[in-house]
Scaffold this motif. Structure first.
Motif, PDB file in Angstrom:
ATOM      1  N   LEU A  26       0.451  -1.136  -0.171  1.00  8.51           N
ATOM      2  CA  LEU A  26      -0.299  -0.274   0.119  1.00  8.51           C
ATOM      3  C   LEU A  26       0.978   1.461  -0.276  1.00  8.51           C
ATOM      4  O   LEU A  26       1.951   1.131   0.457  1.00  8.51           O
ATOM      5  CB  LEU A  26      -1.023  -0.050   1.028  1.00  8.51           C
ATOM      6  N   SER A  27       0.209   2.504  -0.766  1.00  4.42           N
ATOM      7  CA  SER A  27       0.993   3.122  -0.323  1.00  4.42           C
ATOM      8  C   SER A  27      -0.121   4.793  -0.942  1.00  4.42           C
ATOM      9  O   SER A  27      -0.815   4.624  -1.035  1.00  4.42           O
ATOM     10  CB  SER A  27       1.795   3.642  -2.185  1.00  4.42           C
ATOM     11  N   PRO A  28      -0.094   6.564  -0.900  1.00  6.49           N
ATOM     12  CA  PRO A  28      -0.568   7.406  -0.552  1.00  6.49           C
ATOM     13  C   PRO A  28      -0.664   6.945  -2.010  1.00  6.49           C
ATOM     14  O   PRO A  28      -0.942   7.371  -3.042  1.00  6.49           O
ATOM     15  CB  PRO A  28       0.698   8.411  -0.257  1.00  6.49           C
ATOM     16  N   PHE A  29      -2.122   7.656  -2.020  1.00  8.36           N
ATOM     17  CA  PHE A  29      -3.219   7.324  -2.979  1.00  8.36           C
ATOM     18  C   PHE A  29      -3.949   8.369  -3.082  1.00  8.36           C
ATOM     19  O   PHE A  29      -4.910   9.138  -1.759  1.00  8.36           O
ATOM     20  CB  PHE A  29      -3.554   6.204  -3.416  1.00  8.36           C
ATOM     21  N   LYS A  30      -4.056   9.150  -4.087  1.00 10.16           N
ATOM     22  CA  LYS A  30      -5.732  10.708  -4.376  1.00 10.16           C
ATOM     23  C   LYS A  30      -6.609  10.016  -5.057  1.00 10.16           C
ATOM     24  O   LYS A  30      -6.278   9.789  -5.975  1.00 10.16           O
ATOM     25  CB  LYS A  30      -4.835  11.746  -4.913  1.00 10.16           C
ATOM     26  N   ASP A  54      -8.504  -7.593   4.118  1.00 12.45           N
ATOM     27  CA  ASP A  54      -8.244  -6.407   3.659  1.00 12.45           C
ATOM     28  C   ASP A  54      -6.435  -7.305   2.971  1.00 12.45           C
ATOM     29  O   ASP A  54      -6.240  -6.144   1.870  1.00 12.45           O
ATOM     30  CB  ASP A  54      -7.924  -5.796   4.646  1.00 12.45           C
ATOM     31  N   LEU A  55      -6.202  -7.971   3.773  1.00 11.26           N
ATOM     32  CA  LEU A  55      -4.905  -8.648   3.310  1.00 11.26           C
ATOM     33  C   LEU A  55      -5.429  -9.960   1.716  1.00 11.26           C
ATOM     34  O   LEU A  55      -4.739  -9.363   0.608  1.00 11.26           O
ATOM     35  CB  LEU A  55      -4.101  -9.882   4.545  1.00 11.26           C
ATOM     36  N   MET A 331      -0.785   5.227  10.346  1.00 14.53           N
ATOM     37  CA  MET A 331      -1.186   4.978   8.421  1.00 14.53           C
ATOM     38  C   MET A 331       0.590   3.716   8.102  1.00 14.53           C
ATOM     39  O   MET A 331       0.586   3.379   7.417  1.00 14.53           O
ATOM     40  CB  MET A 331      -0.936   5.707   8.042  1.00 14.53           C
ATOM     41  N   ASP A 332       1.381   4.605   8.467  1.00 14.19           N
ATOM     42  CA  ASP A 332       2.756   4.061   7.468  1.00 14.19           C
ATOM     43  C   ASP A 332       3.586   2.784   8.129  1.00 14.19           C
ATOM     44  O   ASP A 332       4.379   2.389   7.577  1.00 14.19           O
ATOM     45  CB  ASP A 332       4.190   5.813   7.436  1.00 14.19           C
ATOM     46  N   TYR A 333       3.165   2.193   9.291  1.00 13.02           N
ATOM     47  CA  TYR A 333       3.218   0.870   9.208  1.00 13.02           C
ATOM     48  C   TYR A 333       2.545  -0.235   9.401  1.00 13.02           C
ATOM     49  O   TYR A 333       2.109  -1.100   8.814  1.00 13.02           O
ATOM     50  CB  TYR A 333       3.123   1.139  11.263  1.00 13.02           C
ATOM     51  N   VAL A 334       1.402  -0.227   8.046  1.00 17.75           N
ATOM     52  CA  VAL A 334       0.184  -0.487   7.302  1.00 17.75           C
ATOM     53  C   VAL A 334       0.826  -1.959   6.395  1.00 17.75           C
ATOM     54  O   VAL A 334       0.368  -2.974   6.506  1.00 17.75           O
ATOM     55  CB  VAL A 334      -0.983   0.167   6.986  1.00 17.75           C
ATOM     56  N   ASN A 335       2.060  -1.494   6.063  1.00 18.38           N
ATOM     57  CA  ASN A 335       2.515  -2.966   5.403  1.00 18.38           C
ATOM     58  C   ASN A 335       3.701  -3.524   6.525  1.00 18.38           C
ATOM     59  O   ASN A 335       2.995  -5.038   5.721  1.00 18.38           O
ATOM     60  CB  ASN A 335       3.391  -2.547   4.272  1.00 18.38           C
ATOM     61  N   THR A 336       3.794  -3.720   7.247  1.00 14.75           N
ATOM     62  CA  THR A 336       4.129  -3.917   8.035  1.00 14.75           C
ATOM     63  C   THR A 336       3.108  -4.534   8.618  1.00 14.75           C
ATOM     64  O   THR A 336       3.433  -6.325   9.339  1.00 14.75           O
ATOM     65  CB  THR A 336       5.217  -3.500   9.262  1.00 14.75           C
ATOM     66  N   ALA A 337       2.104  -4.023   9.282  1.00 12.73           N
ATOM     67  CA  ALA A 337       1.145  -4.524  10.117  1.00 12.73           C
ATOM     68  C   ALA A 337       0.787  -5.899   9.462  1.00 12.73           C
ATOM     69  O   ALA A 337      -0.429  -6.703   9.394  1.00 12.73           O
ATOM     70  CB  ALA A 337      -0.081  -3.924  10.424  1.00 12.73           C
ATOM     71  N   MET A 338       0.777  -6.248   7.812  1.00 13.41           N
ATOM     72  CA  MET A 338      -0.161  -6.739   6.742  1.00 13.41           C
ATOM     73  C   MET A 338       0.611  -7.746   6.539  1.00 13.41           C
ATOM     74  O   MET A 338       0.105  -8.826   6.772  1.00 13.41           O
ATOM     75  CB  MET A 338       0.233  -6.224   5.490  1.00 13.41           C
ATOM     76  N   LEU A 342      -0.507 -11.692   8.495  1.00 13.20           N
ATOM     77  CA  LEU A 342      -0.516 -12.948   7.454  1.00 13.20           C
ATOM     78  C   LEU A 342       0.626 -14.066   8.560  1.00 13.20           C
ATOM     79  O   LEU A 342      -0.139 -15.354   8.803  1.00 13.20           O
ATOM     80  CB  LEU A 342       1.194 -12.831   6.154  1.00 13.20           C
ATOM     81  N   LYS A 343       1.361 -13.200   9.882  1.00 10.27           N
ATOM     82  CA  LYS A 343       1.903 -14.624  10.547  1.00 10.27           C
ATOM     83  C   LYS A 343       0.718 -14.670  11.579  1.00 10.27           C
ATOM     84  O   LYS A 343       1.640 -15.397  12.879  1.00 10.27           O
ATOM     85  CB  LYS A 343       3.325 -14.236  10.521  1.00 10.27           C
ATOM     86  N   GLY A 344       0.177 -14.278  11.696  1.00  9.85           N
ATOM     87  CA  GLY A 344      -0.831 -14.144  12.794  1.00  9.85           C
ATOM     88  C   GLY A 344       0.100 -13.275  14.362  1.00  9.85           C
ATOM     89  O   GLY A 344      -0.337 -14.104  15.230  1.00  9.85           O
ATOM     90  N   ASP A 345       0.246 -12.332  14.057  1.00 14.60           N
ATOM     91  CA  ASP A 345       1.314 -11.702  15.194  1.00 14.60           C
ATOM     92  C   ASP A 345       1.137 -10.127  15.553  1.00 14.60           C
ATOM     93  O   ASP A 345       1.282  -9.202  15.202  1.00 14.60           O
ATOM     94  CB  ASP A 345       2.711 -11.334  14.191  1.00 14.60           C
TER      95      ASP A 345
END
Length: 360
Positions: A26-30, A54-55, A331-338, A342-345
């Motif tokens: 994910l990245s910023p989007f207008k 979402d994933l 918001m900028d942590y969202v890709n790490t959160a994804m 995936l790992k159930g963490d």
């Protein structure tokens, strides 16, 4: 005719984060939101929960994703504008939007307040709206939705911890009610202690039901029993434990979204017991007939809930002080959160602090 850019489709400028391809990054989007029509409610998004779907959608794992995709269907915020014919909401109200933003409003399901089973249900993101434009979800700064699909959030319910109830909460509340697994004194199993499972335990306990958590992870026992309030805990890989619990459950809510064996779960059910699937494994599950036939047992499924029931669920949660256990992230942590999802963490739901951290 040249297709309009996302930021030109509608008059209201909007900003969020989107996936552009199957990497799911994910990245910023207008983009843009429609003007507030006479039955619409517009609101500033404060928080948005992150759901496992979402994933799946960001990576096109279900094969239906159209890019760019702005995910998010556990959306809460504050009303900024209402249309001239809106009756239930006013500027300043706390509101939410869950998994859907439209339906035909004329089929049997819609007449029965089961818009979630309408063949023309419109999903909150990644779908086509009535006007042919794409729906964008809650990983964004503002939301516009028809009044009918807006949920009122009671004042005593935490916005960030209440957001995941709009998907995870209704997904487990509805089958507990519909399949009659909400009667005090009943004994219900919850398979999987993740985003869905942990709120299933809380709702079932608030209904007066005895709850057993069934998990492959022995290390979740203490949390299940001491923190979430489950009455007992079974390690599904421990044959002795499973044997000793045979025929003890009136019903099971199965929240697991990976392929897993069904037969051990059937053996836990009493005669006439019900196993309800709310997780969505990508591959088919094996379903032998004999364990069902011999005890008149049922396998069913359930998908979120209608708007009336979703409001009922949120009000029940506020009354019984039920919220999701959340980790609030920028918001900028969202890709790490994804990656962690995936790992159930995650214990047990990520919620994005949109208002404070979504910066154009």
């Amino acid at each position: 005719m040249v297709a309009k850019l996302p930021e030109e489709e509608h008059p209201k400028q909007a900003f969020g984060w989107a996936a552009r391809d199957q990497s799911g990054l994910l990245s910023p989007f207008k983009f843009s939101r429609r003007a507030t029509a006479e039955k619409d409610v517009a609101f500033k998004v404060l928080y948005c929960g992150m759901c496992h779907s979402d994933l799946h959608m960001a990576k096109n794992e279900w094969g239906v994703t159209q890019y760019p995709l702005v995910p998010g269907h556990e959306i809460v915020g504050i009303v900024t504008e209402v249309g001239s014919k809106v009756e239930k909401f006013k500027v300043g109200d706390k509101v939410g939007v869950g998994c859907m933003v439209g339906s035909c409003r004329s089929c049997d399901s819609c007449h029965d307040n089961l818009e979630n089973y309408c063949p023309k249900m419109i999903l909150t993101y990644g779908a086509k709206y009535y006007d042919g434009t794409t729906t964008y979800g809650g990983y964004s700064d503002l939301m516009v939705a028809e009044e009918h699909f807006i949920v009122r959030i009671p004042d005593n319910l935490s916005l960030e911890a209440g957001a995941p109830l709009l998907c995870a909460g209704i997904t487990v509340y509805s089958p507990l009610r519909y399949f009659g697994l909400d009667k005090p004194g009943m004994h219900v199993g919850v398979v999987g202690l993740g985003g869905l499972g942990h709120v299933a335990v809380k709702f079932a306990k608030a209904m007066g039901v005895k709850v057993t958590v069934i998990s492959t992870s022995p290390n979740k026992k203490q949390e299940a029993v001491e923190i979430l309030g489950a009455d007992s805990f079974l390690v599904s890989r421990d044959q002795d434990q499973m044997q000793s619990a045979m025929g003890t459950l009136d019903g099971i809510i199965d929240t697991v979204s990976a392929v897993h064996p069904m037969v051990p779960l059937f053996t836990l059910l009493k005669s006439h017991g019900k196993l309800v699937l709310v997780g969505a494994p990508e591959k088919p599950l094996e379903l032998p007939a004999f364990p069902l036939i011999m005890g008149r047992k049922m396998v069913g499924g359930s998908c979120i809930g209608g708007m009336t029931e979703t409001q009922e669920m949120i009000d029940f949660a506020a009354k019984h002080n039920i919220t999701a256990d959340v980790e609030v992230i920028p918001m900028d942590y969202v890709n790490t959160a994804m990656e962690r999802i995936l790992k159930g963490d995650v214990r047990y739901r990520f919620v994005i602090d949109i208002a404070k951290t979504l910066n154009p």
